[in-house]
Write a protein that holds these residues in place. Structure first.
Motif, mmCIF file in Angstrom:
data_model
loop_
_atom_site.group_PDB
_atom_site.id
_atom_site.type_symbol
_atom_site.label_atom_id
_atom_site.label_comp_id
_atom_site.label_asym_id
_atom_site.label_seq_id
_atom_site.Cartn_x
_atom_site.Cartn_y
_atom_site.Cartn_z
ATOM 1 N N LEU A 147 -10.146 -7.126 -4.692
ATOM 2 C CA LEU A 147 -9.015 -7.531 -3.865
ATOM 3 C C LEU A 147 -8.656 -6.485 -2.806
ATOM 4 O O LEU A 147 -8.257 -6.839 -1.702
ATOM 5 C CB LEU A 147 -7.801 -7.837 -4.743
ATOM 6 C CG LEU A 147 -7.930 -9.111 -5.583
ATOM 7 C CD1 LEU A 147 -6.692 -9.294 -6.450
ATOM 8 C CD2 LEU A 147 -8.163 -10.311 -4.712
ATOM 9 N N GLY A 148 -8.831 -5.231 -3.090
ATOM 10 C CA GLY A 148 -8.566 -4.178 -2.104
ATOM 11 C C GLY A 148 -9.485 -4.309 -0.901
ATOM 12 O O GLY A 148 -9.038 -4.222 0.250
ATOM 13 N N ARG A 201 -8.494 -5.330 3.050
ATOM 14 C CA ARG A 201 -8.913 -4.510 4.183
ATOM 15 C C ARG A 201 -9.670 -5.358 5.206
ATOM 16 O O ARG A 201 -9.496 -5.194 6.413
ATOM 17 C CB ARG A 201 -9.775 -3.338 3.716
ATOM 18 C CG ARG A 201 -8.981 -2.247 3.016
ATOM 19 C CD ARG A 201 -9.803 -0.977 2.797
ATOM 20 N NE ARG A 201 -11.034 -1.187 2.056
ATOM 21 C CZ ARG A 201 -11.153 -1.181 0.728
ATOM 22 N NH1 ARG A 201 -10.071 -0.983 -0.020
ATOM 23 N NH2 ARG A 201 -12.310 -1.364 0.142
ATOM 24 N N MET A 202 -10.500 -6.279 4.747
ATOM 25 C CA MET A 202 -11.240 -7.167 5.656
ATOM 26 C C MET A 202 -10.280 -8.074 6.424
ATOM 27 O O MET A 202 -10.439 -8.281 7.619
ATOM 28 C CB MET A 202 -12.262 -8.011 4.891
ATOM 29 C CG MET A 202 -13.468 -7.240 4.422
ATOM 30 S SD MET A 202 -14.384 -6.477 5.783
ATOM 31 C CE MET A 202 -14.933 -7.914 6.660
ATOM 32 N N TRP A 203 -9.281 -8.626 5.734
ATOM 33 C CA TRP A 203 -8.303 -9.481 6.410
ATOM 34 C C TRP A 203 -7.541 -8.690 7.470
ATOM 35 O O TRP A 203 -7.286 -9.170 8.564
ATOM 36 C CB TRP A 203 -7.333 -10.090 5.401
ATOM 37 C CG TRP A 203 -7.931 -11.163 4.539
ATOM 38 C CD1 TRP A 203 -8.996 -11.960 4.825
ATOM 39 C CD2 TRP A 203 -7.478 -11.540 3.240
ATOM 40 N NE1 TRP A 203 -9.254 -12.822 3.791
ATOM 41 C CE2 TRP A 203 -8.329 -12.588 2.790
ATOM 42 C CE3 TRP A 203 -6.459 -11.108 2.401
ATOM 43 C CZ2 TRP A 203 -8.181 -13.195 1.562
ATOM 44 C CZ3 TRP A 203 -6.315 -11.732 1.174
ATOM 45 C CH2 TRP A 203 -7.157 -12.763 0.757
ATOM 46 N N ARG A 204 -7.167 -7.472 7.139
ATOM 47 C CA ARG A 204 -6.453 -6.617 8.097
ATOM 48 C C ARG A 204 -7.340 -6.328 9.308
ATOM 49 O O ARG A 204 -6.894 -6.411 10.453
ATOM 50 C CB ARG A 204 -6.020 -5.317 7.414
ATOM 51 C CG ARG A 204 -5.062 -4.501 8.254
ATOM 52 C CD ARG A 204 -4.528 -3.252 7.545
ATOM 53 N NE ARG A 204 -4.030 -3.548 6.216
ATOM 54 C CZ ARG A 204 -4.495 -2.971 5.090
ATOM 55 N NH1 ARG A 204 -5.451 -2.064 5.159
ATOM 56 N NH2 ARG A 204 -4.002 -3.283 3.912
ATOM 57 N N ALA A 205 -8.617 -6.015 9.067
ATOM 58 C CA ALA A 205 -9.552 -5.748 10.164
ATOM 59 C C ALA A 205 -9.712 -6.990 11.048
ATOM 60 O O ALA A 205 -9.778 -6.875 12.277
ATOM 61 C CB ALA A 205 -10.902 -5.297 9.613
ATOM 62 N N GLN A 206 -9.757 -8.169 10.448
ATOM 63 C CA GLN A 206 -9.873 -9.395 11.230
ATOM 64 C C GLN A 206 -8.646 -9.602 12.109
ATOM 65 O O GLN A 206 -8.770 -9.949 13.289
ATOM 66 C CB GLN A 206 -10.047 -10.606 10.314
ATOM 67 C CG GLN A 206 -11.422 -10.742 9.738
ATOM 68 C CD GLN A 206 -11.526 -11.931 8.786
ATOM 69 O OE1 GLN A 206 -10.517 -12.442 8.298
ATOM 70 N NE2 GLN A 206 -12.751 -12.373 8.547
ATOM 71 N N ARG A 207 -7.458 -9.395 11.565
ATOM 72 C CA ARG A 207 -6.235 -9.575 12.349
ATOM 73 C C ARG A 207 -6.174 -8.575 13.504
ATOM 74 O O ARG A 207 -5.767 -8.918 14.610
ATOM 75 C CB ARG A 207 -5.013 -9.464 11.449
ATOM 76 C CG ARG A 207 -4.808 -10.710 10.585
ATOM 77 C CD ARG A 207 -3.453 -10.697 9.896
ATOM 78 N NE ARG A 207 -3.293 -9.604 8.955
ATOM 79 C CZ ARG A 207 -3.596 -9.657 7.662
ATOM 80 N NH1 ARG A 207 -4.090 -10.754 7.153
ATOM 81 N NH2 ARG A 207 -3.402 -8.613 6.899
#
Length: 165
Positions: free
Chosen positions: A16-17, A21-27
């Protein structure tokens, strides 16, 4: 039992960590792309409301020039010069630093004279009754900030252009 209606769970390894981080990078990537698109629409890369500028007034002015230009691409600089009260000739001093950052292709109308003068070049043009409009066709010769002054009579103008590589 296969036919009893139960769904079997599949065990997958989750991190989940890493996923957060991937979702944050995408945003962040979406925000950067949106900012670049907005900058392009506004003219940061040429051809929009932020791209054009004017400078000066009085004896020397540049009614419109491009703030953002590309290295090696042609651009035009139009300078308006007010003649002296008696008419005759107008003189335009262009800072050497600006001239070193561009490749001068053509000056229209052709100057009646040009001479080196303290930190720049002094061009002389014939004025016929009204303001003289001098067009410099140039190509930026280096990337980065291109800055220089123009002077005529008592008036002075400073130009700032950013040259993209």
């Amino acid at each position: 039992m296969e036919g009893d209606g139960r769904v079997r769970d599949i065990e997958l390894a989750e991190d989940l960590g890493f996923q957060e981080r991937m979702w944050r990078a995408q945003r962040i990537s979406w925000a950067v792309m949106a900012a670049l698109a907005l900058a392009a629409l506004l003219g940061l890369f040429g051809g929009g409301p932020l791209a054009g500028a004017s400078a000066g007034g009085g004896e020397v002015s540049v009614p419109e020039y491009e703030r953002f230009v590309r290295f090696g691409s042609p651009t035009t600089l139009r300078v308006r010069l007010e003649p002296p009260a008696g008419g005759g000739e107008v003189r335009l001093w262009v800072e050497q630093g600006y001239l070193e950052g561009v490749r001068l292709q053509r000056i229209t109308p052709e100057p009646a004279g040009a001479e080196a003068a303290r930190g720049g070049v002094l061009y002389t043009f014939r004025a016929s009754g009204g303001p003289a409009v001098v067009t410099f066709d140039l190509e930026p010769d280096r990337a980065g900030l291109l800055e220089g002054s123009l002077r005529s009579g008592g008036g002075s103008v400073t130009l700032r252009q950013f040259v993209y590589p």
